[in-house]
Design a protein around this motif. Structure first.
Motif, PDB file in Angstrom:
ATOM      1  N   MET A 183      15.968 -59.386  18.228  1.00  0.00           N
ATOM      2  CA  MET A 183      16.611 -60.696  18.249  1.00  0.00           C
ATOM      3  C   MET A 183      15.774 -61.658  19.101  1.00  0.00           C
ATOM      4  O   MET A 183      15.292 -61.284  20.168  1.00  0.00           O
ATOM      5  CB  MET A 183      18.023 -60.584  18.857  1.00  0.00           C
ATOM      6  N   LYS A 208      12.075 -64.477  13.698  1.00  0.00           N
ATOM      7  CA  LYS A 208      11.955 -64.048  12.297  1.00  0.00           C
ATOM      8  C   LYS A 208      12.409 -65.143  11.316  1.00  0.00           C
ATOM      9  O   LYS A 208      11.750 -65.387  10.314  1.00  0.00           O
ATOM     10  CB  LYS A 208      12.791 -62.774  12.065  1.00  0.00           C
ATOM     11  N   ASP A 211      20.745 -61.718   7.301  1.00  0.00           N
ATOM     12  CA  ASP A 211      22.098 -61.961   7.836  1.00  0.00           C
ATOM     13  C   ASP A 211      22.880 -62.914   6.927  1.00  0.00           C
ATOM     14  O   ASP A 211      24.067 -62.690   6.657  1.00  0.00           O
ATOM     15  CB  ASP A 211      22.027 -62.592   9.237  1.00  0.00           C
ATOM     16  N   PHE A 213      28.699 -53.084   8.811  1.00  0.00           N
ATOM     17  CA  PHE A 213      27.677 -54.131   8.787  1.00  0.00           C
ATOM     18  C   PHE A 213      26.336 -53.557   8.331  1.00  0.00           C
ATOM     19  O   PHE A 213      25.642 -54.150   7.509  1.00  0.00           O
ATOM     20  CB  PHE A 213      27.547 -54.787  10.167  1.00  0.00           C
ATOM     21  N   ARG A 214      25.975 -52.392   8.847  1.00  0.00           N
ATOM     22  CA  ARG A 214      24.674 -51.796   8.476  1.00  0.00           C
ATOM     23  C   ARG A 214      24.643 -51.425   6.992  1.00  0.00           C
ATOM     24  O   ARG A 214      23.616 -51.579   6.330  1.00  0.00           O
ATOM     25  CB  ARG A 214      24.380 -50.563   9.336  1.00  0.00           C
ATOM     26  N   GLY A 224      17.490 -58.617   9.834  1.00  0.00           N
ATOM     27  CA  GLY A 224      18.224 -58.636  11.102  1.00  0.00           C
ATOM     28  C   GLY A 224      17.550 -57.655  12.068  1.00  0.00           C
ATOM     29  O   GLY A 224      16.951 -56.661  11.638  1.00  0.00           O
ATOM     30  N   GLY A 225      17.651 -57.942  13.361  1.00  0.00           N
ATOM     31  CA  GLY A 225      16.936 -57.138  14.346  1.00  0.00           C
ATOM     32  C   GLY A 225      17.273 -55.652  14.327  1.00  0.00           C
ATOM     33  O   GLY A 225      16.445 -54.809  14.679  1.00  0.00           O
ATOM     34  N   GLY A 226      18.485 -55.318  13.906  1.00  0.00           N
ATOM     35  CA  GLY A 226      18.874 -53.908  13.931  1.00  0.00           C
ATOM     36  C   GLY A 226      18.729 -53.210  12.593  1.00  0.00           C
ATOM     37  O   GLY A 226      18.911 -51.990  12.501  1.00  0.00           O
ATOM     38  N   ARG A 238      25.599 -63.475  18.595  1.00  0.00           N
ATOM     39  CA  ARG A 238      25.011 -62.164  18.299  1.00  0.00           C
ATOM     40  C   ARG A 238      25.856 -61.093  18.986  1.00  0.00           C
ATOM     41  O   ARG A 238      25.795 -60.925  20.209  1.00  0.00           O
ATOM     42  CB  ARG A 238      23.574 -62.119  18.804  1.00  0.00           C
ATOM     43  N   PRO A 239      26.631 -60.342  18.203  1.00  0.00           N
ATOM     44  CA  PRO A 239      27.588 -59.395  18.801  1.00  0.00           C
ATOM     45  C   PRO A 239      26.938 -58.354  19.704  1.00  0.00           C
ATOM     46  O   PRO A 239      27.563 -57.849  20.619  1.00  0.00           O
ATOM     47  CB  PRO A 239      28.231 -58.708  17.588  1.00  0.00           C
ATOM     48  N   LEU A 240      25.669 -58.020  19.463  1.00  0.00           N
ATOM     49  CA  LEU A 240      25.051 -56.931  20.231  1.00  0.00           C
ATOM     50  C   LEU A 240      24.206 -57.435  21.395  1.00  0.00           C
ATOM     51  O   LEU A 240      23.428 -56.699  21.967  1.00  0.00           O
ATOM     52  CB  LEU A 240      24.202 -56.057  19.309  1.00  0.00           C
ATOM     53  N   ARG A 297      14.192 -49.566  19.962  1.00  0.00           N
ATOM     54  CA  ARG A 297      13.761 -50.069  18.654  1.00  0.00           C
ATOM     55  C   ARG A 297      12.257 -50.297  18.538  1.00  0.00           C
ATOM     56  O   ARG A 297      11.727 -50.311  17.431  1.00  0.00           O
ATOM     57  CB  ARG A 297      14.472 -51.397  18.356  1.00  0.00           C
TER      58      ARG A 297
HETATM   59  C1  S3P Z   1      21.409 -57.662  15.216  1.00  0.00           C
HETATM   60  C2  S3P Z   1      20.610 -58.780  15.014  1.00  0.00           C
HETATM   61  C3  S3P Z   1      21.106 -59.981  14.355  1.00  0.00           C
HETATM   62  C4  S3P Z   1      22.265 -59.652  13.408  1.00  0.00           C
HETATM   63  C5  S3P Z   1      23.325 -58.885  14.131  1.00  0.00           C
HETATM   64  C6  S3P Z   1      22.807 -57.568  14.713  1.00  0.00           C
HETATM   65  C7  S3P Z   1      20.827 -56.499  15.924  1.00  0.00           C
HETATM   66  O1  S3P Z   1      20.049 -60.598  13.613  1.00  0.00           O
HETATM   67  O2  S3P Z   1      21.798 -58.925  12.313  1.00  0.00           O
HETATM   68  O3  S3P Z   1      23.838 -59.714  15.136  1.00  0.00           O
HETATM   69  O4  S3P Z   1      21.385 -55.389  15.833  1.00  0.00           O
HETATM   70  O5  S3P Z   1      19.749 -56.679  16.550  1.00  0.00           O
HETATM   71  P1  S3P Z   1      18.829 -61.395  14.333  1.00  0.00           P
HETATM   72  O6  S3P Z   1      17.797 -60.383  14.741  1.00  0.00           O
HETATM   73  O7  S3P Z   1      18.340 -62.270  13.230  1.00  0.00           O
HETATM   74  O8  S3P Z   1      19.395 -62.125  15.484  1.00  0.00           O
END
Ligand code: S3P
Length: 188
Positions: free
Chosen positions: A19, A23, A42, A65-66, A87-89, A134-136, A150
């Protein structure tokens, strides 16, 4: 580092990284420079679900979500001339890694910067009321653990890692495009 980039002309470029690595901003600019379309994973998930990312996390949890990310990505990997901001995850999930590895016309780039740089950027972005929460990212130490976990995944799946800490988005795009003459060419 994953296998070599595609030997035929690439149809897709995906950007990965933690995040705050830029990107979405870089992806949009890169797509404009190439005359390609840009899709943010996203946003694709939100459109399919009819909910925001924070809503999906709070109502259905991370696993749902995943799964939604993987389903949306599968569709995006059919599109020609498309830049995709992951997305970052997303790549932490094996189903997503399998999809990325299975696309023979994809270039995958890792936008890398040290954690404090990325965290600061995310904090600054969160001050913008138009930004999607961003919830995480709520707590710095947990986010840093996530980042460390990661890093090796991003590096392992990407064709190239670009250090973006000292660059603005235009410079990152220029750096990506230095490789363009070699895209779609067999290694000599
Ligand atoms: C996440 C990154 C977010 C989004 C979600 C979870 C993560 O995307 O998919 O909040 O797990 O790193 P960005 O990397 O675009 O912020």
């Amino acid at each position: 580092m994953s296998d070599a980039p595609p030997q035929r002309a690439p149809q897709r470029i995906a950007l990965t990284g933690f995040m705050g690595s830029g990107k979405t901003t870089v992806g949009r600019l890169l797509a404009a420079r190439l005359g390609w379309q840009f899709v943010d994973l996203d946003s694709a998930v939100e459109q399919r679900a009819g909910k925001t990312v924070p809503q999906i996390f709070s109502e259905e949890g991370e696993e749902t979500f995943r799964q939604a990310e993987a389903a949306a990505l599968k569709e995006l990997l059919q599109l020609p001339e498309t830049v995709i901001a992951l997305g970052g995850g997303a790549p932490t999930w094996p189903a997503v890694r399998d999809l990325l590895a299975g696309d023979g016309a994809l270039i995958l780039l890792h936008l890398h910067a040290p954690f404090p740089v990325l965290y600061e950027r995310c904090v600054a972005q969160a001050r913008d009321p138009r930004s999607t929460p961003r919830p995480l990212l709520s707590e710095s130490e947990a986010a840093e653990r996530r980042y460390k976990h990661r890093l090796s995944i991003y590096a392992a799946i990407s064709h190239r890692t670009i250090d973006v800490a000292e660059m603005d988005a235009q410079q990152v795009v220029a750096e990506i495009l230095t490789d363009r003459p070699t895209w779609g060419q067999s290694p000599t």
